[in-house]
Design a protein around this motif. Structure first.
Motif, PDB file in Angstrom:
ATOM      1  N   LEU A   1      15.960   4.358 -27.957  1.00  0.00           N
ATOM      2  CA  LEU A   1      14.849   4.785 -28.804  1.00  0.00           C
ATOM      3  C   LEU A   1      13.825   5.576 -28.003  1.00  0.00           C
ATOM      4  O   LEU A   1      13.419   5.165 -26.912  1.00  0.00           O
ATOM      5  N   MET A   2      13.396   6.696 -28.574  1.00  0.00           N
ATOM      6  CA  MET A   2      12.293   7.433 -27.989  1.00  0.00           C
ATOM      7  C   MET A   2      11.001   6.659 -28.239  1.00  0.00           C
ATOM      8  O   MET A   2      10.836   6.032 -29.298  1.00  0.00           O
ATOM      9  N   PRO A   3      10.072   6.681 -27.286  1.00  0.00           N
ATOM     10  CA  PRO A   3       8.814   5.921 -27.454  1.00  0.00           C
ATOM     11  C   PRO A   3       8.089   6.243 -28.758  1.00  0.00           C
ATOM     12  O   PRO A   3       7.592   5.330 -29.436  1.00  0.00           O
ATOM     13  N   LYS A   4       8.044   7.520 -29.119  1.00  0.00           N
ATOM     14  CA  LYS A   4       7.354   7.916 -30.346  1.00  0.00           C
ATOM     15  C   LYS A   4       8.030   7.318 -31.571  1.00  0.00           C
ATOM     16  O   LYS A   4       7.373   6.818 -32.495  1.00  0.00           O
ATOM     17  N   THR A   5       9.371   7.351 -31.575  1.00  0.00           N
ATOM     18  CA  THR A   5      10.126   6.786 -32.699  1.00  0.00           C
ATOM     19  C   THR A   5       9.925   5.281 -32.774  1.00  0.00           C
ATOM     20  O   THR A   5       9.708   4.720 -33.854  1.00  0.00           O
ATOM     21  N   ALA A   6      10.002   4.615 -31.622  1.00  0.00           N
ATOM     22  CA  ALA A   6       9.827   3.161 -31.589  1.00  0.00           C
ATOM     23  C   ALA A   6       8.448   2.777 -32.131  1.00  0.00           C
ATOM     24  O   ALA A   6       8.324   1.835 -32.931  1.00  0.00           O
ATOM     25  N   HIS A   7       7.416   3.493 -31.715  1.00  0.00           N
ATOM     26  CA  HIS A   7       6.052   3.204 -32.183  1.00  0.00           C
ATOM     27  C   HIS A   7       5.954   3.418 -33.694  1.00  0.00           C
ATOM     28  O   HIS A   7       5.356   2.600 -34.409  1.00  0.00           O
ATOM     29  N   TRP A   8       6.549   4.501 -34.183  1.00  0.00           N
ATOM     30  CA  TRP A   8       6.499   4.814 -35.616  1.00  0.00           C
ATOM     31  C   TRP A   8       7.195   3.727 -36.438  1.00  0.00           C
ATOM     32  O   TRP A   8       6.667   3.267 -37.457  1.00  0.00           O
ATOM     33  N   VAL A   9       8.380   3.305 -35.984  1.00  0.00           N
ATOM     34  CA  VAL A   9       9.124   2.274 -36.716  1.00  0.00           C
ATOM     35  C   VAL A   9       8.382   0.942 -36.675  1.00  0.00           C
ATOM     36  O   VAL A   9       8.283   0.243 -37.687  1.00  0.00           O
ATOM     37  N   ALA A  10       7.862   0.588 -35.504  1.00  0.00           N
ATOM     38  CA  ALA A  10       7.118  -0.679 -35.373  1.00  0.00           C
ATOM     39  C   ALA A  10       5.950  -0.720 -36.347  1.00  0.00           C
ATOM     40  O   ALA A  10       5.698  -1.746 -37.001  1.00  0.00           O
ATOM     41  N   LYS A  11       5.245   0.386 -36.461  1.00  0.00           N
ATOM     42  CA  LYS A  11       4.117   0.465 -37.391  1.00  0.00           C
ATOM     43  C   LYS A  11       4.604   0.413 -38.831  1.00  0.00           C
ATOM     44  O   LYS A  11       4.005  -0.269 -39.684  1.00  0.00           O
ATOM     45  N   LYS A  12       5.710   1.101 -39.100  1.00  0.00           N
ATOM     46  CA  LYS A  12       6.246   1.170 -40.463  1.00  0.00           C
ATOM     47  C   LYS A  12       6.672  -0.204 -40.973  1.00  0.00           C
ATOM     48  O   LYS A  12       6.464  -0.536 -42.147  1.00  0.00           O
ATOM     49  N   ILE A  13       7.275  -1.011 -40.114  1.00  0.00           N
ATOM     50  CA  ILE A  13       7.777  -2.314 -40.560  1.00  0.00           C
ATOM     51  C   ILE A  13       6.781  -3.441 -40.292  1.00  0.00           C
ATOM     52  O   ILE A  13       7.065  -4.602 -40.589  1.00  0.00           O
ATOM     53  N   GLY A  14       5.651  -3.098 -39.697  1.00  0.00           N
ATOM     54  CA  GLY A  14       4.633  -4.114 -39.421  1.00  0.00           C
ATOM     55  C   GLY A  14       5.057  -5.105 -38.359  1.00  0.00           C
ATOM     56  O   GLY A  14       4.779  -6.306 -38.474  1.00  0.00           O
ATOM     57  N   LEU A  15       5.709  -4.614 -37.309  1.00  0.00           N
ATOM     58  CA  LEU A  15       6.167  -5.503 -36.243  1.00  0.00           C
ATOM     59  C   LEU A  15       4.966  -6.029 -35.460  1.00  0.00           C
ATOM     60  O   LEU A  15       4.199  -5.271 -34.880  1.00  0.00           O
ATOM     61  N   LYS A  16       4.823  -7.333 -35.466  1.00  0.00           N
ATOM     62  CA  LYS A  16       3.669  -7.952 -34.813  1.00  0.00           C
ATOM     63  C   LYS A  16       3.830  -7.954 -33.293  1.00  0.00           C
ATOM     64  O   LYS A  16       4.932  -8.062 -32.769  1.00  0.00           O
ATOM     65  N   ASN A  17       2.678  -7.863 -32.624  1.00  0.00           N
ATOM     66  CA  ASN A  17       2.616  -7.941 -31.159  1.00  0.00           C
ATOM     67  C   ASN A  17       3.480  -6.896 -30.472  1.00  0.00           C
ATOM     68  O   ASN A  17       3.993  -7.118 -29.367  1.00  0.00           O
ATOM     69  N   TYR A  18       3.662  -5.749 -31.140  1.00  0.00           N
ATOM     70  CA  TYR A  18       4.456  -4.694 -30.509  1.00  0.00           C
ATOM     71  C   TYR A  18       3.658  -4.016 -29.402  1.00  0.00           C
ATOM     72  O   TYR A  18       2.472  -3.746 -29.532  1.00  0.00           O
ATOM     73  N   HIS A  19       4.346  -3.738 -28.311  1.00  0.00           N
ATOM     74  CA  HIS A  19       3.766  -2.970 -27.217  1.00  0.00           C
ATOM     75  C   HIS A  19       4.868  -2.077 -26.649  1.00  0.00           C
ATOM     76  O   HIS A  19       6.035  -2.505 -26.575  1.00  0.00           O
ATOM     77  N   PRO A  20       4.549  -0.841 -26.257  1.00  0.00           N
ATOM     78  CA  PRO A  20       5.584   0.064 -25.735  1.00  0.00           C
ATOM     79  C   PRO A  20       6.409  -0.528 -24.606  1.00  0.00           C
ATOM     80  O   PRO A  20       7.586  -0.174 -24.436  1.00  0.00           O
ATOM     81  N   SER A  21       5.839  -1.430 -23.844  1.00  0.00           N
ATOM     82  CA  SER A  21       6.577  -2.038 -22.732  1.00  0.00           C
ATOM     83  C   SER A  21       7.747  -2.893 -23.210  1.00  0.00           C
ATOM     84  O   SER A  21       8.634  -3.229 -22.425  1.00  0.00           O
ATOM     85  N   LYS A  22       7.754  -3.236 -24.505  1.00  0.00           N
ATOM     86  CA  LYS A  22       8.806  -4.099 -25.048  1.00  0.00           C
ATOM     87  C   LYS A  22      10.003  -3.325 -25.597  1.00  0.00           C
ATOM     88  O   LYS A  22      10.972  -3.938 -26.048  1.00  0.00           O
ATOM     89  N   VAL A  23       9.937  -1.989 -25.572  1.00  0.00           N
ATOM     90  CA  VAL A  23      10.982  -1.185 -26.217  1.00  0.00           C
ATOM     91  C   VAL A  23      12.370  -1.502 -25.685  1.00  0.00           C
ATOM     92  O   VAL A  23      13.346  -1.540 -26.444  1.00  0.00           O
ATOM     93  N   ALA A  24      12.490  -1.724 -24.383  1.00  0.00           N
ATOM     94  CA  ALA A  24      13.804  -1.970 -23.792  1.00  0.00           C
ATOM     95  C   ALA A  24      14.275  -3.417 -23.927  1.00  0.00           C
ATOM     96  O   ALA A  24      15.434  -3.715 -23.630  1.00  0.00           O
ATOM     97  N   GLU A  25      13.393  -4.324 -24.388  1.00  0.00           N
ATOM     98  CA  GLU A  25      13.828  -5.708 -24.589  1.00  0.00           C
ATOM     99  C   GLU A  25      14.848  -5.765 -25.712  1.00  0.00           C
ATOM    100  O   GLU A  25      14.698  -5.091 -26.726  1.00  0.00           O
ATOM    101  N   MET A  26      15.855  -6.601 -25.533  1.00  0.00           N
ATOM    102  CA  MET A  26      16.991  -6.592 -26.446  1.00  0.00           C
ATOM    103  C   MET A  26      16.587  -6.803 -27.903  1.00  0.00           C
ATOM    104  O   MET A  26      16.898  -5.983 -28.775  1.00  0.00           O
ATOM    105  N   ASP A  27      15.881  -7.872 -28.211  1.00  0.00           N
ATOM    106  CA  ASP A  27      15.542  -8.182 -29.605  1.00  0.00           C
ATOM    107  C   ASP A  27      14.662  -7.091 -30.221  1.00  0.00           C
ATOM    108  O   ASP A  27      14.883  -6.677 -31.360  1.00  0.00           O
TER     109      ASP A  27
END
Length: 336
Positions: free
Chosen positions: A208-234
């Motif tokens: 995932l590109m950082p911009k895409t990950a941020h957009w999706v996280a915001k879109k689905i309301g993912l709680k406690n999202y931080h860019p540093s977590k993008v590579a974490e499996m879950d």
């Protein structure tokens, strides 16, 4: 040839392939399309011989040839597990052990080079032992790569590895996605290297590109999202499968279009459609980006083998590819 395929001009397809240099025309892709052209001209026996020539192998055109021969993809018999002696020999191989130590030090490029160099001259049994050694060390990309090299004895459970199954299956089911297709895409994206990072900055199992990950996280309301977590499996799988669901919904729920979009962007996948309905195999063949064209073919072929390993109902590749609807001007929701 690709222009002629788009125009459904089988005479030109045949003429052009026959004018190719022998080394090129012998490649599986042009064998397949020549067979299709011959069949379109009623020369079915000549076409059948070409299908037989390229069939029975784990690749896109071989899968399509098997479809024309009415043969469903079948997994080869699983080779006997490596013996204790074979595994001990792999562990005693200095090059393999150096490679694993380099991986443990996060020197992935050096580890990969050392591993690949150490495989030279190995027979199938030695390769399978090395693949099992990589698997036990959770160096999944080398396990897959090594299992891919066997000639007569195969282990497709390693060749088409499916780690993190509980998490990925749960996310795929929750998004109503075909888990075989999701795994086929992940295999192509990262070879299941958790901290994989592309030169463009894409991260994790689903790249995932950082911009895409941020957009999706915001879109689905993912709680406690931080860019540093993008590579974490879950987190990566959650964001990746949600994005894949959105892409699929915006592209006629067609996996070929969605696969192309995942690699090159939804806008390009839409623009690459034709003015009239187009066979999925022809759409894939005529994608103008070399990387995306190769990517879509491999993802769709991978999905066949994952589905077979998961015990799903066999489905011909041609059915999975289906028909691509015409360009209609609709853009759907803007996705990154």
């Amino acid at each position: 040839v690709r222009a002629a395929l788009r125009a459904h001009d089988w005479t030109e397809v045949k003429r052009t392939i026959e004018q190719m240099p022998p080394q090129m025309s012998a490649q599986p892709d042009w064998n397949y399309w020549l067979a299709r052209a011959l069949s379109a001209h009623g020369r079915h026996e000549e076409a059948r011989l070409l299908y037989l020539k390229i069939g029975g192998q784990p690749n896109f055109y071989s899968n399509l040839a098997d479809d024309e021969l009415n043969r469903l993809v079948a997994l080869p018999p699983r080779a006997a597990a490596p013996t204790k002696e074979e595994l001990a020999a792999a562990r005693d191989n200095p090059g393999l052990m150096r490679a694993l130590e380099l991986y443990r030090l996060d020197l992935r490029s050096e580890g990969m080079n050392e591993w690949n160099w150490s495989l030279r001259g190995m027979d199938d049994r030695q390769l399978l032992a090395a693949a099992n050694l990589a698997l036990a060390s959770e160096v999944y990309d080398r396990a897959i790569n090594t299992a891919n090299h066997t000639q007569l004895q195969h282990d497709y459970a390693i060749r088409y590895l499916a780690p993190f199954r509980d998490s990925v299956q749960s996310q795929a089911n929750g998004m109503a996605l075909d888990s075989g297709w999701v795994y086929g895409l992940m295999r192509q994206e990262s070879r299941f290297v958790m901290n994989a990072k592309s030169s463009a900055g894409a991260k994790g199992l689903m790249q995932l590109m950082p911009k895409t990950a941020h957009w999706v996280a915001k879109k689905i309301g993912l709680k406690n999202y931080h860019p540093s977590k993008v590579a974490e499996m879950d987190t990566n799988v959650t964001l990746g499968t949600n994005y894949l669901r959105m892409v699929l919904a915006g592209l006629d729920n067609h996996p070929v279009l969605a696969s192309a979009a995942y690699n090159a962007g939804p806008g390009r996948a839409r623009r690459w459609r034709a003015e009239a309905p187009l066979e999925g195999a022809i759409y894939a063949e005529t994608i103008p980006f070399n990387e995306t064209r190769d990517y879509v073919k491999k993802v769709m072929s991978n999905a066949l083998y994952y589905s077979a390993l998961f015990g799903d109902k066999p489905l011909p590749l041609k059915s999975r590819l289906g028909m691509i609807g015409p360009r209609n001007g609709a853009t759907g929701e803007e996705l990154p």
